[in-house]
Design a protein around this motif. Structure first.
Motif, PDB file in Angstrom:
ATOM      1  N   LEU A  84      39.756 110.590  -1.702  1.00  0.00           N
ATOM      2  CA  LEU A  84      40.881 109.912  -1.064  1.00  0.00           C
ATOM      3  C   LEU A  84      41.123 108.525  -1.648  1.00  0.00           C
ATOM      4  O   LEU A  84      42.261 108.122  -1.874  1.00  0.00           O
ATOM      5  CB  LEU A  84      40.622 109.794   0.449  1.00  0.00           C
ATOM      6  CG  LEU A  84      40.356 111.106   1.191  1.00  0.00           C
ATOM      7  CD1 LEU A  84      40.045 110.818   2.658  1.00  0.00           C
ATOM      8  CD2 LEU A  84      41.547 112.046   1.068  1.00  0.00           C
ATOM      9  N   VAL A  85      40.037 107.781  -1.868  1.00  0.00           N
ATOM     10  CA  VAL A  85      40.152 106.410  -2.386  1.00  0.00           C
ATOM     11  C   VAL A  85      39.145 106.222  -3.507  1.00  0.00           C
ATOM     12  O   VAL A  85      37.938 106.401  -3.295  1.00  0.00           O
ATOM     13  CB  VAL A  85      39.890 105.366  -1.273  1.00  0.00           C
ATOM     14  CG1 VAL A  85      40.001 103.950  -1.855  1.00  0.00           C
ATOM     15  CG2 VAL A  85      40.860 105.552  -0.113  1.00  0.00           C
ATOM     16  N   ARG A  86      39.638 105.887  -4.690  1.00  0.00           N
ATOM     17  CA  ARG A  86      38.780 105.605  -5.843  1.00  0.00           C
ATOM     18  C   ARG A  86      38.725 104.094  -6.047  1.00  0.00           C
ATOM     19  O   ARG A  86      39.666 103.506  -6.540  1.00  0.00           O
ATOM     20  CB  ARG A  86      39.329 106.279  -7.100  1.00  0.00           C
ATOM     21  CG  ARG A  86      39.344 107.782  -7.044  1.00  0.00           C
ATOM     22  CD  ARG A  86      40.131 108.378  -8.199  1.00  0.00           C
ATOM     23  NE  ARG A  86      40.147 109.822  -8.138  1.00  0.00           N
ATOM     24  CZ  ARG A  86      40.953 110.526  -7.346  1.00  0.00           C
ATOM     25  NH1 ARG A  86      41.819 109.901  -6.571  1.00  0.00           N
ATOM     26  NH2 ARG A  86      40.902 111.842  -7.340  1.00  0.00           N
ATOM     27  N   GLU A  87      37.625 103.509  -5.659  1.00  0.00           N
ATOM     28  CA  GLU A  87      37.505 102.060  -5.772  1.00  0.00           C
ATOM     29  C   GLU A  87      36.059 101.695  -6.027  1.00  0.00           C
ATOM     30  O   GLU A  87      35.182 101.999  -5.207  1.00  0.00           O
ATOM     31  CB  GLU A  87      38.012 101.384  -4.492  1.00  0.00           C
ATOM     32  CG  GLU A  87      38.058  99.865  -4.583  1.00  0.00           C
ATOM     33  CD  GLU A  87      38.693  99.240  -3.353  1.00  0.00           C
ATOM     34  OE1 GLU A  87      38.161  98.224  -2.891  1.00  0.00           O
ATOM     35  OE2 GLU A  87      39.696  99.787  -2.857  1.00  0.00           O
ATOM     36  N   GLY A  88      35.779 101.084  -7.160  1.00  0.00           N
ATOM     37  CA  GLY A  88      34.426 100.666  -7.485  1.00  0.00           C
ATOM     38  C   GLY A  88      33.499 101.847  -7.696  1.00  0.00           C
ATOM     39  O   GLY A  88      33.899 102.926  -8.144  1.00  0.00           O
ATOM     40  N   ASP A  89      32.230 101.652  -7.337  1.00  0.00           N
ATOM     41  CA  ASP A  89      31.206 102.672  -7.552  1.00  0.00           C
ATOM     42  C   ASP A  89      31.046 103.623  -6.375  1.00  0.00           C
ATOM     43  O   ASP A  89      30.281 104.582  -6.453  1.00  0.00           O
ATOM     44  CB  ASP A  89      29.862 101.998  -7.844  1.00  0.00           C
ATOM     45  CG  ASP A  89      29.880 101.246  -9.167  1.00  0.00           C
ATOM     46  OD1 ASP A  89      30.379 101.803 -10.146  1.00  0.00           O
ATOM     47  OD2 ASP A  89      29.404 100.093  -9.193  1.00  0.00           O
ATOM     48  N   TRP A  90      31.724 103.352  -5.270  1.00  0.00           N
ATOM     49  CA  TRP A  90      31.632 104.192  -4.078  1.00  0.00           C
ATOM     50  C   TRP A  90      33.030 104.633  -3.675  1.00  0.00           C
ATOM     51  O   TRP A  90      33.918 103.802  -3.514  1.00  0.00           O
ATOM     52  CB  TRP A  90      30.960 103.434  -2.929  1.00  0.00           C
ATOM     53  CG  TRP A  90      29.554 103.032  -3.238  1.00  0.00           C
ATOM     54  CD1 TRP A  90      29.143 101.918  -3.917  1.00  0.00           C
ATOM     55  CD2 TRP A  90      28.368 103.757  -2.895  1.00  0.00           C
ATOM     56  NE1 TRP A  90      27.776 101.892  -4.016  1.00  0.00           N
ATOM     57  CE2 TRP A  90      27.269 103.011  -3.393  1.00  0.00           C
ATOM     58  CE3 TRP A  90      28.115 104.942  -2.206  1.00  0.00           C
ATOM     59  CZ2 TRP A  90      25.955 103.419  -3.233  1.00  0.00           C
ATOM     60  CZ3 TRP A  90      26.807 105.358  -2.029  1.00  0.00           C
ATOM     61  CH2 TRP A  90      25.737 104.590  -2.542  1.00  0.00           C
ATOM     62  N   TRP A  91      33.232 105.933  -3.520  1.00  0.00           N
ATOM     63  CA  TRP A  91      34.557 106.491  -3.214  1.00  0.00           C
ATOM     64  C   TRP A  91      34.575 107.056  -1.797  1.00  0.00           C
ATOM     65  O   TRP A  91      33.574 107.587  -1.303  1.00  0.00           O
ATOM     66  CB  TRP A  91      34.901 107.610  -4.192  1.00  0.00           C
ATOM     67  CG  TRP A  91      35.178 107.129  -5.584  1.00  0.00           C
ATOM     68  CD1 TRP A  91      35.271 105.845  -6.025  1.00  0.00           C
ATOM     69  CD2 TRP A  91      35.395 107.955  -6.734  1.00  0.00           C
ATOM     70  NE1 TRP A  91      35.535 105.808  -7.380  1.00  0.00           N
ATOM     71  CE2 TRP A  91      35.618 107.095  -7.836  1.00  0.00           C
ATOM     72  CE3 TRP A  91      35.426 109.337  -6.942  1.00  0.00           C
ATOM     73  CZ2 TRP A  91      35.863 107.577  -9.123  1.00  0.00           C
ATOM     74  CZ3 TRP A  91      35.681 109.817  -8.217  1.00  0.00           C
ATOM     75  CH2 TRP A  91      35.896 108.937  -9.293  1.00  0.00           C
ATOM     76  N   GLU A  92      35.754 106.996  -1.187  1.00  0.00           N
ATOM     77  CA  GLU A  92      35.967 107.698   0.072  1.00  0.00           C
ATOM     78  C   GLU A  92      36.449 109.105  -0.254  1.00  0.00           C
ATOM     79  O   GLU A  92      37.378 109.277  -1.053  1.00  0.00           O
ATOM     80  CB  GLU A  92      36.992 106.971   0.935  1.00  0.00           C
ATOM     81  CG  GLU A  92      37.183 107.631   2.297  1.00  0.00           C
ATOM     82  CD  GLU A  92      38.192 106.918   3.175  1.00  0.00           C
ATOM     83  OE1 GLU A  92      38.507 107.440   4.277  1.00  0.00           O
ATOM     84  OE2 GLU A  92      38.679 105.844   2.767  1.00  0.00           O
ATOM     85  N   ALA A  93      35.824 110.098   0.361  1.00  0.00           N
ATOM     86  CA  ALA A  93      36.147 111.484   0.006  1.00  0.00           C
ATOM     87  C   ALA A  93      36.007 112.404   1.201  1.00  0.00           C
ATOM     88  O   ALA A  93      35.338 112.078   2.194  1.00  0.00           O
ATOM     89  CB  ALA A  93      35.233 111.962  -1.121  1.00  0.00           C
ATOM     90  N   GLN A  94      36.643 113.561   1.079  1.00  0.00           N
ATOM     91  CA  GLN A  94      36.503 114.626   2.066  1.00  0.00           C
ATOM     92  C   GLN A  94      35.655 115.735   1.468  1.00  0.00           C
ATOM     93  O   GLN A  94      35.938 116.206   0.366  1.00  0.00           O
ATOM     94  CB  GLN A  94      37.871 115.190   2.456  1.00  0.00           C
ATOM     95  CG  GLN A  94      38.773 114.209   3.186  1.00  0.00           C
ATOM     96  CD  GLN A  94      40.168 114.775   3.396  1.00  0.00           C
ATOM     97  OE1 GLN A  94      40.663 115.560   2.587  1.00  0.00           O
ATOM     98  NE2 GLN A  94      40.808 114.370   4.494  1.00  0.00           N
ATOM     99  N   LYS A  95      34.608 116.150   2.181  1.00  0.00           N
ATOM    100  CA  LYS A  95      33.872 117.335   1.772  1.00  0.00           C
ATOM    101  C   LYS A  95      34.661 118.549   2.259  1.00  0.00           C
ATOM    102  O   LYS A  95      35.044 118.613   3.430  1.00  0.00           O
ATOM    103  CB  LYS A  95      32.466 117.338   2.360  1.00  0.00           C
ATOM    104  CG  LYS A  95      31.585 118.479   1.831  1.00  0.00           C
ATOM    105  CD  LYS A  95      30.305 118.660   2.640  1.00  0.00           C
ATOM    106  CE  LYS A  95      29.364 117.510   2.513  1.00  0.00           C
ATOM    107  NZ  LYS A  95      28.051 117.781   3.191  1.00  0.00           N
TER     108      LYS A  95
END
Length: 498
Positions: A84-95
């Protein structure tokens, strides 16, 4: 006209070649074990196909990950994600499930994911890598005969290379890529790199080799203790447990430790922190947290609420390079492996150079070694704040033997004084950890070097390596090479040492 027809009807490619001939036929069996980098100079590879729109991409987990914070997701190898959000080394995502149903949403480390059906998502794809790196991976005792990997050559335009373990050697096959096809041998063409690999897992290559299991690869480490510590790295000491001591020096003691009882870390406890400028220390740490490179130690956190200060970094299992070189494992390394370590250090320092950062205390004792002989530069950035106040009150502790003349005489530290120190570090590596200037005291070294003295070449040191040392020890800082050039020189020298 012919070119237009061929572009419009790629499926007629074979028929067209029978009628008109193939003007760019690279021949068959594009295998090479020798040469500058072990790869045939074929026609330049076509650009990689354009990727699908980022929002529509599905990612696959390459390794298991246990969450370290309630907002993070735990997952297993093979789990699917929509980012959902690609930012830095940690992304927000849906499994998600195969049918697209969302299971849960949270934060994931991006270096554990790869695009699902793309080459990047295959365990056998190792990204950009040179021949010697591929050989080092494949010749690991854990890999059986037939182990393989696919990589992008470091040479511009050369494209994909298939590297295969064949008994006691590694063979490299150029993968030719046209507008529609991938092939190693002209008579066997495939619409994708994945199809090509699957074919040669069932059929022999022209050399009689057959692809077995993908080359083993080490699981990456998350770039931070958790996604929260990426932005809030001041942590309470109570979260850390000290284990055995790993080393002790003038400025700090280093321990193996655990964060929250489960994550291995290195804990550096600073001595004499009363000498520190605390505001400057925190400013410098903020800068260091932003420096990320495969050959730099990752700074995870600090604990400064009470004395003594803790600096928390990633743990490198084989310890510092100096002790490693002097030990039985380091003593058994051949010259090519040693130069590879020096090349890694130059790579990390080249990044610091790009970031306008200075090390000030580059030496084998401040390089750490991990599995597969991965080397990472440590103690960068903090030398000025942590060490220099101590040097003022204890002149005998100044590392004269590693310091450039202008750094000693006028306190002029720069990336070029780091280059001088790198020349000494290269001497340490080639000699398996010998003390530089063994017959001279610290003060004698400065006097002799100021008069033009330079160490002679170590025993069995190739001229090309000694030439690099001498370039680093130029009296005029501006005549010393930069780290980018040193990295290129050492990368090329490895091929000449094979």
């Amino acid at each position: 006209m012919g070119g237009s027809v061929r572009k419009a009807c790629p499926c007629l490619e074979r028929l067209w070649e029978r009628i008109c001939g193939d003007k760019s036929d690279p021949g068959t069996g594009n295998v090479s074990d020798e040469g500058r980098d072990g790869e045939v100079q074929e026609p330049a590879a076509a650009p990689r196909p354009a990727a699908a729109a980022e929002g529509s991409m599905i990612y696959t987990a390459l390794w298991l990950f246990d969450s370290r914070h309630p907002d993070e997701l735990s997952f297993r190898e093979g789990d699917l994600f929509k980012v959902l959000v690609r930012e830095g080394d940690w992304w927000e995502a849906q499994k998600i499930q195969q049918n697209g149903r969302v299971l849960e949403t949270g934060i994931v480390p991006r270096n554990y994911l790869a695009r699902g059906e793309s080459v990047d998502g295959q365990l056998w794809f190792f990204g950009t890598m040179d021949r010697l790196q591929a050989q080092k991976h494949l010749m690991s005792p854990d890999n059986q005969n037939g182990a393989f990997l696919v990589r992008l050559s470091v040479k511009d335009g050369l494209g994909y290379v298939l590297s295969v373990k064949s008994e006691d050697r590694v063979k490299h096959f150029k993968v030719v890529q046209s507008e529609c096809w991938f092939y190693v041998e002209l008579e066997d063409r495939f619409s994708s790199l994945i199809d090509l690999v699957e074919h040669y897992q069932e059929h022999d290559l022209c050399t009689g080799d057959r692809l077995g299991e993908p080359c083993g690869r080490r699981e990456p480490q998350p770039p931070d203790l958790s996604h929260i510590t990426a932005i809030d790295w001041e942590l309470p000491k109570e979260e850390f447990t000290l284990k055995e001591q790993l080393g002790s020096g003038y400025f700090a003691e280093v321990y193996r430790g655990l964060w929250k009882g489960r994550i291995n870390v290195a804990i550096k406890i600073i001595k004499n922190d009363s000498e520190l400028n605390h505001a400057e220390f925190h400013r410098e740490v903020e800068i260091l947290k932003g420096l990320r490179h495969r050959h730099l130690i990752s700074l995870f956190a600090i604990c400064t609420a009470s004395a003594p200060y803790y600096i928390i970094t990633e743990l490198m299992e084989k310890g510092n390079l100096l002790n490693f070189l002097r030990g039985p494992e380091g003593a058994g390394l051949d010259l090519t492996s040693l130069v590879d370590m020096a090349t890694q250090v130059a790579d990390g320092m080249s990044y610091l150079e790009e970031q306008k950062s200075i090390h000030r205390d580059l030496a084998a004792r401040n390089v750490l070694v991990g599995e597969n002989y991965i080397c990472k530069v440590a103690d960068f950035g903090l030398a000025r704040i942590v060490k220099e106040p101590f040097y003022i009150t204890a002149d005998t502790k100044i590392p004269y033997k590693w310091c450039a003349p202008e750094a000693i005489s006028h306190g002029k530290f720069s990336i070029k004084s780091d280059v001088w120190s790198f020349g000494i570090l290269l001497y340490e590596i080639v000699t398996h950890g010998a003390m530089p200037y063994p017959a001279h005291s610290n003060q004698e070294v400065y006097r002799q070097v100021s008069r033009g003295y330079r160490m002679p070449a170590p025993p069995n040191c190739p001229n090309l390596l000694y030439d690099i040392m001498m370039q680093c020890w130029s009296n005029d800082p501006e005549e010393r090479p930069n780290f980018s050039k040193l990295w290129r020189q050492l990368s090329l020298s490895r091929y000449n040492l094979v």
